[in-house]
Scaffold this active site. Structure first.
Site, PDB file in Angstrom:
ATOM      1  N   ASP A   1      -7.955  -8.507   1.275  1.00  0.00           N
ATOM      2  CA  ASP A   1      -6.811  -9.267   1.784  1.00  0.00           C
ATOM      3  C   ASP A   1      -7.246 -10.554   2.456  1.00  0.00           C
ATOM      4  OD1 ASP A   1      -8.043  -7.758   3.656  1.00  0.00           O
ATOM      5  OD2 ASP A   1      -6.230  -7.100   4.676  1.00  0.00           O
TER       6      ASP A   1
ATOM      7  N   ASP B   1       0.861  -1.178   0.000  1.00  0.00           N
ATOM      8  CA  ASP B   1       0.000   0.000   0.000  1.00  0.00           C
ATOM      9  C   ASP B   1       0.893   1.222   0.000  1.00  0.00           C
ATOM     10  OD1 ASP B   1      -2.269  -1.378  -0.047  1.00  0.00           O
ATOM     11  OD2 ASP B   1      -2.831  -1.044   2.051  1.00  0.00           O
TER      12      ASP B   1
END
Lengths: 674, 744
Positions: B644, B555
């Site tokens: 995720d 990220d």
């Protein structure tokens, strides 16, 4: 006997004046000689039972000297092949029986020459290839000369090429074989089946229940699990030596080398060539060759002349199209050249398809999709092409190269059907030696995390350090997951202490006394070890706390196929007996853990004791050393995985950590390293 | 004296010569080497003129191959297509490949007609097909058609038998002689013959049938499926019973059987003989005569004693405690026993001659079962005792793998059937036999991704490859700012510092367009920007820009150092099939609410690695996008979270193993916020408002929905973390490979 006695009595009369001792001497000699002569004579003129057996092995004979058999015109003809035959319906397994070697017995009928009523030959007696094939069978482990013990019968009647046969008479010849019995358990080899105009895809000779090893089966004639599909042998492969060429890109992308192509196919190939330019090469037969040049060894494109089969090595993919028959000898040439065959023959049963995984060595394209061939082949990743090239060459070397290879593979396939529990595995059939060498097949391949409740068994190898041993036992017994403690008493001169002296612990404690002071005793798969996990621990490792050991066990549960150990520097209690030296203790890589304190699967005990290659075990026992290195190598060798080092308690607050090395010890082969 | 001596010697010499001349040969073989001679066998003669023999075919003849056949290939194919009767059907003659070209492999199920009874099992099969990614609602797109009429039970004595199937089928406008149809069947034929007869003309339709007989099986066309019970779970399914690999792999019994003994009729031959191998010790073979209505009529002398013995043992107990299980034919060739034994890791010993084994086109049964012969029953015990222990262990493991990969639920059985058919359509893009028979199994390996085995994460050790030495860093940027923030610049810096980094790919998922290329930091590693959609599932799309095996998923606000990346990558290379990463979460079963929960509290366990900083194989991108149903991805996009979790669940379902946590520098990501719930370090929008309780419960919901789709909870827990070897050891920092990991 009687005759020689007579001569003996007459001896003295012949040489009357000799001294007694000389006389006796000569008499004995004479009688021996005479006995010998008589014995010789007896052997020479004995009826033929002994004689005839010798002529097989010793006497050199010509093919033309074999006995002639005349076939009456009305001798029986077998039924046509039965398409519903399967091993359980048409094959008599009782003939094969159970034997410890799990090998079928194959009998070969002796060679005869068959003539019809008018004395004309039924067929060529035997071809070179069929003779090679029978020789190979005869030299193999499968062969038996005892017709009564045989499970499979191979006629010596050569039916490799149907064109050379008179069908009816050949069938009659088959039917009069001594054990024919409707063809049960008989195996025929055929490579060129059918004849004009429709070219049947299986041998046309009526053969009743006989098994057929045929080249060019289609899915309609192939009796799956009964017949064996074999390649069409290419005699060129014996003549031409094409050295193996490393995999990689080649000059042409697609090559077609066949001479007898249907015009429709040729048009499609030429269209491909027109579309894709130089990377596609479509060869044809040469029209204007000078005399003496064999046409079969040349190919032409326009005016260019190419050597065949050498030109095949210049291309990545080689087209194998069906001709009149499905099976094509060019397949063998293509494989030999390490060119990836592109097989375009709908319904063709590929050679040895029962065991060979052709998807790893070839590209099969439906006939309808021929125009898309170029784009299909382009989509194959380069690394895969290289592997296919290697695989193709390997298939040729192992199964196409000679009639011997073909014969033995065929028999092995039949053998595997009869003794399926001893069958050769997929890997053995298909992995080329390079893969067999570099790969590992982990015996504990199923991802299982063993239940914690099972616990582990601690195995302590000890010689005589009782005091330290007791401390180790006390320490280890505090570990919650310990389920049993096994002390291997390696001292034959001294008895272990009495029961009452041993520390009292909460789990069963067993003492095993060994017969010899060997280091390998530590790794013996004792029946007393009932858990999967084994903790091998030296009798001087006392600094590991129960938390550390428990954590080591938890780590092992997540990696049950690895060695899980503690750092080497723990091994510093007593170095009198052992002279290990670990010089670079503080490196960034771990490839071994000491078995002074390590968890591992019991399976490796079994491997260490029974399956260790070479003399490693004996070497270890003789030198009283290196048993931990041997164990580390063994595990790395069979699993290809590295060890795991569990961090002992230290100054920082992270006991629950494990360490892994950067590089693994994978594929270290023991043979290499020792 | 002298002359006499001479004479005598001469005589001697002469006689010895004579002896050797006449008898030497024989003497050599009979007298001196008699032992060897006895063994020497009569082998095939070495002909003196063998080198003069002619070849079986002249090279010319071989290369010319007869005259090119008169019939043109195209005409031949047309003739095949029109002239093939049912029993001679093959893919190339009875299946219209052209239907599958435009839209790929799509399966259409006929709509349910009212008032038409459909058995529970058949509706499970139909719903499996509808759950499959190949299902379509438009018949014109379809390549394969499935009837809505229940054809499972074609025993006309049975209650589920559907009448007049033939007429109904012919009434369907799509039927087309059965072409491109697939018919499922479990029971066919009836007493007494139990033939494979379906009771209607299936025409050119393919059959997926249990108890298939090799003689009626059309190779490469039909599919043999296993017989499974009505209660067989729709999805998920129970795991195998093998919990650990024990050695020696022996259990209490070597071989067991408990079942009916047919006194008459088909199959009685084998069942009648089974009691012969019973020895009461390690071989337990129990039979009962009680079956059918009139068994007492045929009863023989054994029956009473056998019936008593039969009650003494429990079938389940025998299954658990035996190494091998006999799976004999019943009236039909297949039986429920086969799957039961497979699940129990009791190696099936098949006594069912002529049975085309389930999915034998793909599955290599020689690795998981002993295919015995009904005729050689009495040899079975000795043959089994000869199998070495390591092979038995391999057998046991393989039964478990096969059970779990292809048989444990109706979904798996049906999907395996479909995949086998799909593989036939394009042989050059299909699974090799190796792939079907190695973990994780054919269903989880997509040949559309690659046909090269080295491109998958599963086969490195087995085939001697090693994963590539480079990785692609894949950063998802979703901040609203539209400019480059400090963290992302730092991240690019750190990642490009790694010598293993091949490329940095930024997925720009903001509304504003990405900054121009000169604004991006210059580094030695090529950087490319992909404009993404808003959806979260987008980050697992198999982008062409990712060419290395390893993907480092990041990220934009992730904080990592080069050392951490390097170390994690080296760990990943040892575990290419798993997710290797830094921050973790764990799941747990909440008994009070009866549902799964997840937490990011500091627990001793972990079962998920956040994809905000994780290495995994790029194949998982393909699997995520193509294997998972669109519904799950829409769920993720709708929640804007949970992607995720889905990735972790997927990888765990494939590998059955936990992810791996590697060590991380102490100071960062210790935020208190994360300890609150199952924080979503991955969603990429680190606004405080996002971490509301509602969102938290969404993530819990999502976990439960995933567990529901998979039919079980695939996540596996781990208790460990991997550190570099010298981590925190008291040696000089200079000697450590990853010194910066320890710097505060």
């Amino acid at each position: 006997m009687c005759a020689s006695a007579k001569y003996n009595t007459r001896g003295p009369a012949l040489i009357p004046r000799m001294k007694t001792k000389h006389r006796i001497y000569y008499i004995t000699l004479f009688s021996i000689v005479l006995l010998g002569l008589i014995a010789t004579g007896m052997f020479q003129f004995w009826p033929h039972s002994i004689e005839s057996s010798s002529d097989w092995t010793v006497e050199k004979r010509s093919v033309h000297d074999v006995p002639v058999v005349k076939l009456p015109a009305d001798s029986p003809i077998p039924e046509r092949g039965d398409l519903s035959c399967r091993m359980h319906t048409c094959f008599d397994v009782y003939r094969c029986g159970f034997n410890p070697k799990n090998k079928i017995k194959v009998y070969i009928y002796s060679l005869k020459k068959y003539v019809d009523e008018y004395g004309t030959l039924v067929s060529n007696t035997i071809s070179r290839e069929y003779n090679e094939l029978l020789t190979a069978i005869s030299d193999s482990e499968f062969y038996t000369d005892d017709v009564n013990r045989a499970c499979l019968f191979v006629p010596s009647i050569d039916v490799l090429n149907q064109n050379a046969l008179r069908i009816k008479e050949t069938a009659q010849a088959l039917a009069q074989l001594s054990r024919w019995d409707r063809g049960t358990n008989h195996l025929l080899f055929n490579m060129l089946p059918g004849g004009p105009p429709d070219y049947n895809t299986a041998l046309d000779v009526p053969r009743d229940r006989a098994l057929l090893a045929g080249g060019g089966f289609s899915t309609w004639t192939y009796r799956q699990g009964y017949d064996v599909s074999i390649p069409v042998y290419s005699p060129l492969s014996g003549e031409v030596d094409l050295p193996e060429r490393g995999p990689g890109p080649r000059r042409y992308f697609i090559l077609s080398s066949q001479m007898a192509l249907h015009p429709e196919y040729r048009l499609e190939l030429e269209a491909l060539q027109a579309e894709n330019g130089d990377s596609v090469l479509v060869l044809d037969k040469c029209t204007n060759l000078s005399d003496g040049v064999p046409a079969v060894r040349k190919r032409c494109y326009k005016n260019q002349v190419f050597d065949y089969p050498q030109v095949l090595q210049e291309s990545t993919f080689c087209v194998v199209l069906r001709g009149a028959r499905l099976g094509q000898a060019v397949l063998s040439d293509v494989l030999q050249a390490g060119c990836v065959p592109v097989i375009i023959a709908d319904s063709y049963i590929l050679p040895f398809s029962e065991v060979l995984d052709w998807k790893r060595a070839s590209v099969v394209i439906p006939e309808e999709k021929m125009p898309e061939m170029y784009s299909i082949l382009q989509s194959i990743p380069q690394r895969q092409i290289e592997e296919m090239q290697r695989q193709a060459r390997w298939f040729w070397e192992a199964y196409f190269r000679s009639m011997k290879a073909i014969a033995l593979a065929t028999l092995q396939i039949i053998n595997d059907r009869i003794y399926p529990y001893a069958a050769i595995s997929y890997e053995e059939w298909n992995d080329p030696p390079a893969v067999k060498w570099s790969s590992v097949s982990n015996p504990l391949f199923l991802p299982l995390i063993p239940p914690q409740s099972q616990g582990f068994t601690a195995v302590v190898l000890t010689y005589d350090r009782v005091e330290s041993l007791f401390r180790v036992i006390t320490e280890v017994s505090k570990v919650p997951s310990l389920s049993k403690l096994l002390v291997v008493w390696n001292n034959q001169n001294k008895n272990p202490p009495e029961d009452s002296l041993w520390p009292k612990i909460r789990v069963p404690l067993k003492v095993v006394r060994t017969a010899e002071n060997k280091l390998s005793n530590r790794f013996f798969p004792y029946d007393e070890i009932e858990t999967e996990a084994v903790l091998a621990i030296d009798d001087d490792i006392i600094m590991l706390t129960s938390d550390e050991l428990q954590f080591g066990y938890e780590v092992w549960r997540e990696f049950p196929d690895r060695l899980v150990g503690y750092p080497g520097r723990l091994h510093l209690w007593d170095h009198e007996m052992n002279k290990w030296k670990y010089e670079s203790e503080w490196t960034n890589e771990v490839s071994m853990v000491l078995t002074g304190a390590a968890f591992y699967h019991k399976y490796f005990n079994y491997l260490y004791t029974y399956k260790m290659p070479g003399d490693i075990k004996n070497w270890v026992d003789a030198h009283m050393n290196c048993e931990d290195i041997a164990m580390n190598f063994l595990v790395a060798n069979v699993t290809g995985k590295s060890v795991i080092k569990v961090t002992p308690r230290k100054k920082f607050k992270c006991p629950e950590c494990t360490a892994i090395d950067g590089l693994s010890l994978d594929q270290t082969h023991m043979v290499e390293s020792y | 004296m002298q002359t006499r001596k001479k004479y005598i010697f001469l005589t001697f010499l002469a006689s010895w010569l004579l002896l050797f001349f006449f008898g030497g040969d024989q003497l050599r073989r009979f007298a001196f080497f008699s032992g060897r001679k006895a063994e020497a066998r009569r082998s095939w003669p070495r002909w003196t003129d063998r080198s003069l023999l002619k070849s079986f075919a002249e090279p010319e003849e071989l290369q010319r191959d007869g005259d090119p056949s008169l019939l043109s290939p195209r005409e031949r194919r047309v003739a095949w297509l029109s002239g093939s009767r049912g029993s001679r059907c093959r893919m190339e003659t009875c299946f219209d490949l052209s239907r599958c070209e435009r839209h790929g492999f799509k399966v259409f199920t006929y709509p349910q007609e009212r008032g038409q009874p459909v058995s529970e099992t058949y509706s499970k099969i139909l719903s499996s097909i509808e759950r499959s990614r190949y299902h379509t609602l438009k018949p014109e797109e379809a390549c394969l058609f499935i009837l809505s009429i229940d054809t499972l039970d074609r025993d006309h004595l049975s209650g589920h038998y559907v009448r007049d199937v033939g007429e109904k089928i012919r009434g369907f406008p799509l039927w087309n002689g059965g072409r491109n149809h697939l018919i499922f069947n479990l029971y066919s034929g009836t007493w007494p013959g139990y033939t494979g007869d379906l009771g209607f003309d299936s025409g050119q339709a393919m059959l997926a049938k249990a108890s298939f007989d090799t003689s009626s099986f059309r190779p490469g066309f039909d599919i043999s499926i296993p017989l499974f019970p009505r209660e067989h779970p729709q999805r998920g399914g129970d795991g195998g019973w093998l919990r650990h690999d024990s050695l020696p792999p022996k259990k209490k019994y070597l071989l067991v059987f408990k079942g009916k003994r047919y006194l008459t009729g088909i199959g009685s031959g084998t069942r009648n003989a089974l009691h012969h191998i019973h020895n009461g010790k390690d071989i337990i073979s129990l039979t009962t005569c009680k079956h059918g209505k009139d068994w007492e009529k045929h009863k023989d002398t054994r029956c009473d004693k056998d019936n008593v013995d039969y009650e003494r043992f429990d079938y389940q107990e025998l299954l658990h405690n035996s190494t091998f299980c006999i799976v004999p034919r019943g009236r039909r060739l297949g039986s429920f026993r086969f799957l039961e034994a497979l699940q129990a890791a009791c190696i099936p010993v098949l006594l069912s001659d002529g049975w085309e084994l389930p999915f034998a086109e793909a599955i290599d049964w020689g690795k998981a079962a002993v295919v015995g012969s009904e005729r050689l029953l009495l040899q079975i015990p000795s043959a089994l005792r000869c199998i070495p222990p390591e092979r038995v262990l391999a057998f046991q493991q393989q039964t478990q793998f096969l059970w779990d990969a292809y048989f444990s639920s109706v979904d798996k059985i049906v999907h395996t059937t479909l995949e086998i058919i799909k593989d036939r359509l394009s042989p050059h893009r299909s699974r090799s036999r190796f792939l079907w028979n190695a973990l994780p199994g054919g269903l989880l390996v997509l040949p559309d991704f690659s046909t090269h085995l080295g491109d998958f994460p599963f086969y490195h050790l087995r085939l001697g490859y090693s994963p590539s030495e480079k990785f692609t860093a894949f950063i998802r940027a979703a901040s609203q700012a539209g400019s480059l923030s400090q963290p992302i610049l730092r991240l690019i810096q750190a990642v490009s510092g790694s010598q293993h980094c091949a490329k940095i790919v930024v997925l720009w998922s903001c509304e504003k367009p990405p900054p121009p290329s000169w604004k991006w930091p210059q580094s030695s590693v090529p950087l490319s920007v992909i404009q993404g959609r808003r959806g979260l599932s987008d980050r697992f799309f198999p982008f062409g820009a990712i060419q290395t095996d390893a993907v480092l998923s990041l990220d934009e606000d992730t904080n990592l150092s080069t050392s951490e990346v390097d170390f994690a990558f080296s760990v990943w290379r040892s575990f290419p099939e798993r997710i290797v990463g830094f921050p973790t979460r764990s799941h747990f079963w909440d008994p009070e609410q009866g549902r799964w929960g997840c937490t990011s509290k500091w627990t001793n366990e972990l079962s998920m690695v956040l994809t905000a900083a994780a290495f995994y194989h790029r194949y998982y991108h393909s699997l995520f996008t193509e294997y998972l149903p669109a519904g799950l991805r829409e769920l993720v996009d709708g929640l804007a979270a949970c992607e995720d979790i889905l990735m972790n669940v997927l990888v765990a379902a494939v590998t059955k193993l936990p992810p791996i946590k590697v060590t991380q520098r102490k100071q960062h990501k210790e935020g208190v916020a994360q300890q609150a719930g199952c924080g979503d370090g991955a969603a990429g929008t680190p606004q405080p408002g996002q971490r509301s309780p509602r969102r938290f419960s969404q993530r819990q919901d999502c976990l439960n929905q995933l567990a529901d789709w998979f039919g079980y909870m695939p996540l596996v827990s781990s208790q460990l973390r991997l550190d570099p070897v010298l981590f925190k050891d008291q040696v000089s920092v200079l000697r450590k490979r990853y010194p910066s990991l320890e710097r505060p």
